[in-house]
Design an enzyme around this catalytic site. Structure first.
Site, mmCIF file in Angstrom:
data_model
loop_
_atom_site.group_PDB
_atom_site.id
_atom_site.type_symbol
_atom_site.label_atom_id
_atom_site.label_comp_id
_atom_site.label_asym_id
_atom_site.label_seq_id
_atom_site.Cartn_x
_atom_site.Cartn_y
_atom_site.Cartn_z
ATOM 1 N N HIS A 124 0.849 -1.192 0.000
ATOM 2 C CA HIS A 124 0.000 0.000 0.000
ATOM 3 C C HIS A 124 0.883 1.240 0.000
ATOM 4 O O HIS A 124 1.754 1.405 0.849
ATOM 5 C CB HIS A 124 -0.911 -0.002 1.225
ATOM 6 C CG HIS A 124 -1.848 1.157 1.273
ATOM 7 N ND1 HIS A 124 -3.038 1.167 0.581
ATOM 8 C CD2 HIS A 124 -1.773 2.350 1.903
ATOM 9 C CE1 HIS A 124 -3.662 2.313 0.799
ATOM 10 N NE2 HIS A 124 -2.906 3.056 1.597
ATOM 11 N N ALA A 125 0.664 2.134 -0.953
ATOM 12 C CA ALA A 125 1.499 3.326 -1.093
ATOM 13 C C ALA A 125 1.392 4.206 0.149
ATOM 14 O O ALA A 125 0.298 4.469 0.644
ATOM 15 C CB ALA A 125 1.091 4.113 -2.330
ATOM 16 N N HIS A 176 0.600 12.163 -5.557
ATOM 17 C CA HIS A 176 -0.109 12.208 -4.281
ATOM 18 C C HIS A 176 0.854 11.966 -3.118
ATOM 19 O O HIS A 176 0.874 12.724 -2.140
ATOM 20 C CB HIS A 176 -1.221 11.164 -4.270
ATOM 21 C CG HIS A 176 -1.897 11.006 -2.940
ATOM 22 N ND1 HIS A 176 -3.045 11.674 -2.600
ATOM 23 C CD2 HIS A 176 -1.575 10.257 -1.857
ATOM 24 C CE1 HIS A 176 -3.410 11.350 -1.373
ATOM 25 N NE2 HIS A 176 -2.520 10.487 -0.902
ATOM 26 N N GLU A 177 1.656 10.903 -3.209
ATOM 27 C CA GLU A 177 2.567 10.573 -2.115
ATOM 28 C C GLU A 177 3.628 11.652 -1.924
ATOM 29 O O GLU A 177 3.993 11.984 -0.789
ATOM 30 C CB GLU A 177 3.218 9.202 -2.358
ATOM 31 C CG GLU A 177 2.248 8.034 -2.373
ATOM 32 C CD GLU A 177 1.394 7.939 -1.117
ATOM 33 O OE1 GLU A 177 1.861 8.349 -0.020
ATOM 34 O OE2 GLU A 177 0.244 7.473 -1.211
ATOM 35 N N HIS A 181 2.516 14.444 0.272
ATOM 36 C CA HIS A 181 2.802 14.218 1.688
ATOM 37 C C HIS A 181 4.246 14.596 2.012
ATOM 38 O O HIS A 181 4.525 15.259 3.019
ATOM 39 C CB HIS A 181 2.592 12.748 2.042
ATOM 40 C CG HIS A 181 1.172 12.295 2.065
ATOM 41 N ND1 HIS A 181 0.223 12.835 2.894
ATOM 42 C CD2 HIS A 181 0.540 11.319 1.362
ATOM 43 C CE1 HIS A 181 -0.945 12.213 2.704
ATOM 44 N NE2 HIS A 181 -0.771 11.294 1.775
ATOM 45 N N GLU A 219 -3.910 14.770 2.680
ATOM 46 C CA GLU A 219 -4.253 13.917 1.536
ATOM 47 C C GLU A 219 -4.505 14.744 0.280
ATOM 48 O O GLU A 219 -4.269 14.279 -0.838
ATOM 49 C CB GLU A 219 -5.499 13.084 1.864
ATOM 50 C CG GLU A 219 -5.331 12.100 3.007
ATOM 51 C CD GLU A 219 -4.273 11.054 2.739
ATOM 52 O OE1 GLU A 219 -4.041 10.710 1.562
ATOM 53 O OE2 GLU A 219 -3.658 10.588 3.712
ATOM 54 N N HIS A 248 -7.406 0.305 5.340
ATOM 55 C CA HIS A 248 -7.534 1.320 6.379
ATOM 56 C C HIS A 248 -8.301 0.831 7.600
ATOM 57 O O HIS A 248 -8.245 1.473 8.651
ATOM 58 C CB HIS A 248 -8.193 2.568 5.799
ATOM 59 C CG HIS A 248 -7.398 3.168 4.684
ATOM 60 N ND1 HIS A 248 -7.332 2.587 3.420
ATOM 61 C CD2 HIS A 248 -6.597 4.262 4.635
ATOM 62 C CE1 HIS A 248 -6.544 3.317 2.650
ATOM 63 N NE2 HIS A 248 -6.091 4.333 3.353
ATOM 64 N N TYR A 276 -10.040 11.286 3.565
ATOM 65 C CA TYR A 276 -10.081 11.097 2.116
ATOM 66 C C TYR A 276 -11.318 11.766 1.512
ATOM 67 O O TYR A 276 -11.268 12.286 0.395
ATOM 68 C CB TYR A 276 -10.029 9.610 1.773
ATOM 69 C CG TYR A 276 -8.786 8.936 2.316
ATOM 70 C CD1 TYR A 276 -7.544 9.142 1.721
ATOM 71 C CD2 TYR A 276 -8.845 8.119 3.437
ATOM 72 C CE1 TYR A 276 -6.401 8.538 2.225
ATOM 73 C CE2 TYR A 276 -7.712 7.515 3.941
ATOM 74 C CZ TYR A 276 -6.490 7.725 3.339
ATOM 75 O OH TYR A 276 -5.361 7.140 3.857
#
Length: 603
Positions: free
Chosen positions: A344-345, A374-375, A378, A402, A502, A512
């Protein structure tokens, strides 16, 4: 570094009760001095324990075995116990006059625990063990198909995305959900233990505690989410109706009745949370933009590292500093062939400073190209707030964390792809319906799923949903919000929520939902700052230093101010506003209404 020795406030309080301390002005002065000492002491211990837990978790998720699982559980237990202790002591200052910064710090200490443990060390150890065990069950999960082939989650996700064989999809859908069956008794125990921990901090249950972490009363937060959903629901209903007709055309009315719910295995995603993989089944006529991003990435020789480098370049183009060398040395970009890892990323800040990493089993696809942005959102956020005190090294609210990367991903437009050389021509506006449909299948389709996951958990935590009804309640909510149903009858022992990372990972999910609202608001605001004159869905802020400066200004605030203040820096408003989504998808929504010819949503 000066070592500060301080007696815990809970002990001081007990001594005062025995010796008859009175609440004089002088005592208040001493208390205020003690608050600073308490905060400094907690900061030191918290940083030390967070680094140890991050290191243990990183090793465990990259080298899953009994030993690393045990070490990760121990580190997590120590951090959880410390955070509960910090929260309990912080709560003792509730009636002491402090300055605004101290009050915010104390509130964050009380409210930032995701899984509070009971004060009993044995129960605390049990809670940490359960959490780590469920995470390992998920990470090691596989399914042996009818041909005897052992499939990982990645293998199964690929089949779900590409297969159009109804029966094969049912088999894979059921196969993955076998891994979550052993989680149910563990999850039931965890709920009881975590609720006990939340109660010790003064919250009615864990759900109330989670909802109290948004700079507004818990009930007000729930109402705010519902209000935003109601604004978006007409757009979702029209998308659902259109997709249902197309799936009925493909699989037949016996398998996909147009007056029923959509079987979850037909939507191209293991959890039916986003539907982009079935674009080929629902694509508008004559809407092909003339390129396939996955094919273009392969054509231009993009490997996993080059995909990450390209995403980094977007951030540097708007003024952010490049990622540190350690990021490239320590991150995981591909799935190892010799061991189990949690694929999971995720993005990691190991020390609250410059040791930032991502962990992701990258596939060379357009979908993962967006996920990488997206990552890195963060990662750049984590570094932007590194100079804040440790208590403020987080996003203004967890949805904003997010949203940042997804905001950048909204700028992955044809204009941007041409500018970096991935495509040769920008499609004209006649192709926009197809591009918007692709986006809606991922973004709009996700929104009710983003809402219902925590709707389910909050009712579990409150006791409204009992263990014997975990699965039934899950599917009742999926029908209510998504119009989606299980493709086969689920047995009494099924625990389908646990098949979603999750849930065993104990990651609150409302973030999210929030992110899917906020990213469109941020995109609209940044496009305005960048001087965009095109439709919002055609805008890219690539290379706009003005947009980058305003974005970084917000990110550097971390959690030092209520999220409403951070929001105002970028959007000019302190309130969420789902109208940006409606603006973005307005051409598609008008088109969907015509295609549906007055048909209404049937769930």
């Amino acid at each position: 570094m000066n070592n500060i020795s301080i007696m815990p406030l809970s002990i001081i309080t007990a001594i005062c009760l025995m010796t008859g301390c009175n609440n004089t002005t002088n005592d208040n002065h001493k208390e205020n001095k003690n608050i600073e000492g308490f905060i400094q002491s907690v900061a030191q211990e918290k940083r030390r324990l967070m680094i140890l837990e991050a290191q243990a978790s990183w090793i465990n998720q990259n080298f899953i075995n009994d030993d690393t699982t045990s070490l990760a559980a121990l580190a997590k237990q120590k951090l959880i116990e410390a955070n509960v202790r910090f929260a309990m002591d912080a709560a003792n200052y509730d009636h002491i006059t402090v300055n605004d910064d101290q009050r915010r710090t104390l509130n964050l200490l009380k409210q930032s625990i995701v899984l509070p443990s009971p004060l009993d060390p044995k129960k605390s150890k049990k809670l940490a063990s359960i959490s780590t065990k469920m995470n390992s069950i998920y990470g090691q999960g596989t399914y042996i198909d009818k041909l005897g082939t052992e499939l990982s989650l990645g293998d199964m996700a690929k089949i779900m995305a590409e297969s159009r064989d109804y029966d094969e999809l049912v088999d894979i859908w059921q196969g993955w959900r076998q891994i979550s069956v052993p989680m149910k008794p563990l999850y039931t125990q965890q709920v009881s233990l975590a609720n006990e921990g939340a109660l010790s901090l003064g919250y009615q249950d864990l759900g109330v505690m989670w909802r109290s972490n948004y700079d507004m009363p818990a009930q007000q937060f729930s109402a705010a989410l519902d209000n935003q959903w109601l604004k978006i629901k007409p757009l979702y209903d029209d998308l659902n109706t259109y997709v249902k007709h197309k799936l009925s055309d493909k699989y037949g009315k016996d398998k996909m009745p147009i007056d029923g719910t959509i079987p979850a295995h037909l939507l191209g995603n293991m959890w039916a949370q986003s539907w982009g993989n079935i674009y080929d089944l629902v694509a508008p006529k004559n809407s092909d933009p003339g390129y396939n991003l996955t094919a273009q990435l392969n054509k231009h020789g993009y490997d996993e590292v080059k995909m990450v480098k390209t995403a980094e370049n977007f951030f540097t183009s708007i003024g952010f500093d490049p990622l540190p060398d350690s990021f490239w040395q320590k991150s995981l970009f591909t799935k190892p062939a010799d061991r189990d890892v949690v694929c999971h990323a995720s993005a990691w800040s190991m020390d609250g400073q410059d040791d930032i990493r991502i962990k992701m089993c990258i596939e060379k696809t357009g979908e993962d190209f967006a996920t990488i942005h997206h990552e890195l959102g963060h990662s750049f956020y984590q570094r932007a707030y590194k100079d804040q005190p440790i208590f403020y090294q987080n996003s203004a609210n967890d949805g904003i964390h997010e949203a940042i990367g997804d905001t950048i991903a909204l700028s992955i437009t044809p204009k941007y792809l041409k500018e970096i050389g991935i495509i040769d021509h920008i499609p004209d506006e006649s192709k926009d319906i197809g591009l918007l449909m692709k986006m809606a299948l991922d973004k709009v389709a996700f929104i009710p799923f983003g809402l219902l996951v925590d709707q389910w958990r909050w009712q579990v935590f409150s006791g409204e949903i009992k263990p014997e009804n975990y699965n039934k309640a899950w599917w009742d909510l999926r029908k209510k919000y998504q119009g989606v149903s299980a493709p086969v009858t689920r047995g009494d022992n099924a625990f389908d929520p646990g098949a979603k990372y999750h849930i065993p990972g104990n990651t609150p999910y409302s973030r999210y939902f929030l992110a899917h609202i906020q990213q469109f608001e941020f995109h609209r605001a940044l496009c305005d700052i960048a001087g965009n004159t095109e439709s919002i869905h055609r805008c890219s802020i690539y290379s706009s230093k003005a947009a980058g400066r305003k974005l970084e200004q917000m990110l550097q605030m971390g959690a030092s101010q209520p999220w409403q203040q951070a929001y105002k820096v970028l959007t000019g408003s302190e309130k969420m506003d789902a109208s940006a989504i409606l603006d973005y998808f307005e051409p598609l929504h008008d088109w969907l209404k015509v295609q549906n010819k007055g048909d209404v949503c049937h769930f």
